[in-house]
Scaffold this motif. Sequence first.
Motif, short mmCIF file in Angstrom:
data_model
loop_
_atom_site.label_atom_id
_atom_site.label_comp_id
_atom_site.label_asym_id
_atom_site.label_seq_id
_atom_site.Cartn_x
_atom_site.Cartn_y
_atom_site.Cartn_z
N SER A 7 42.78 41.31 32.98
CA SER A 7 42.21 40.16 31.44
C SER A 7 43.04 40.53 30.61
CB SER A 7 40.94 41.61 31.16
OG SER A 7 39.82 41.32 30.05
N PHE A 8 42.31 39.25 30.35
CA PHE A 8 43.17 38.18 29.23
C PHE A 8 43.05 38.68 27.53
CE2 PHE A 8 45.36 34.53 27.73
CZ PHE A 8 46.36 34.38 28.53
N SER A 36 42.10 31.61 30.93
CA SER A 36 41.27 31.71 32.20
C SER A 36 41.80 32.39 33.61
CB SER A 36 40.35 30.71 32.32
OG SER A 36 41.32 30.04 32.81
N ILE A 37 41.18 33.87 33.98
CA ILE A 37 41.97 34.63 35.25
C ILE A 37 41.21 34.39 36.32
CG2 ILE A 37 42.66 36.78 35.70
CD1 ILE A 37 43.32 37.58 33.06
N VAL A 38 42.13 34.18 37.25
CA VAL A 38 41.51 34.32 38.65
C VAL A 38 42.59 34.75 39.53
CG1 VAL A 38 41.32 32.24 40.68
CG2 VAL A 38 41.27 31.73 38.07
N LEU A 46 46.36 34.85 38.68
CA LEU A 46 46.64 33.44 38.08
C LEU A 46 45.77 33.08 36.86
CD1 LEU A 46 48.18 30.47 39.47
CD2 LEU A 46 45.57 30.12 39.95
N VAL A 47 46.83 33.10 36.18
CA VAL A 47 46.60 32.20 34.83
C VAL A 47 46.37 30.84 34.71
CG1 VAL A 47 46.39 32.91 32.50
CG2 VAL A 47 46.89 34.89 34.20
N VAL A 80 42.79 26.17 37.27
CA VAL A 80 43.93 27.06 38.67
C VAL A 80 43.38 27.42 40.18
CG1 VAL A 80 45.58 27.27 36.99
CG2 VAL A 80 44.32 29.00 37.48
N VAL A 81 43.83 27.32 41.22
CA VAL A 81 42.97 28.12 42.05
C VAL A 81 44.72 28.26 43.09
CG1 VAL A 81 42.10 26.18 43.42
CG2 VAL A 81 41.47 28.16 43.78
N ALA A 82 44.75 29.17 44.14
CA ALA A 82 45.84 29.49 44.81
C ALA A 82 45.72 29.69 45.94
CB ALA A 82 47.02 30.07 43.84
#
Length: 181
Positions: A7-8, A36-38, A46-47, A80-82
């Motif tokens: 969580s952020f 936002s968090i992925v 990933l943030v 973002v995406v990874a």
Amino acid sequence: CLSKAPSFGHAGKVFKSSNAGFTWDTGVASGITGGSIVSVKKDQVLVGGLSDGKIAWSTDGSASATTWKTATPSSGRVQVVADKLDTGGFVYAASGTTAQDIKRLAAGSTISTDIFNGTVDGGVTGLALRDGVLNATVFRTSDNESFLYRTLIPTTAVSTTAWSSRDANTSTTILTSWLRS
């Protein structure tokens, strides 16, 4: 796994719970003041920043984070995406600000590569990566239109790579050059 979801929180920290949110750890500084968090896969977080163009990532379940200051377009909410953060994969990032680029970074690198031909005609509102296909949803405020762009070759795309696109409201093909990997 929701029981270990990150969580952020305040002060740019990423917090983690191991019991479905009943208690939280003390957090680790991500270098991003809001975002936002992925969750890419187990222990990979990933943030994307809300306004400063930064992204941060961790491959140890957010026990630590590395911040890339030049990883994304210059402003706006960052999408973002990874994939394969721990084994030499890539991070893809784009800005919600109109007329920016979509960027790719090798995991662990601070050098980004523009992989979109020209600039995005609108702000990127989402990125998705599945089975080697990178999709970007775009919203253009000038006429309230949404579009879906995609490339089948995100790992090798460069700024001259053509992307296919569809108008999300009418399903009309805008570019017909579907890319083959």
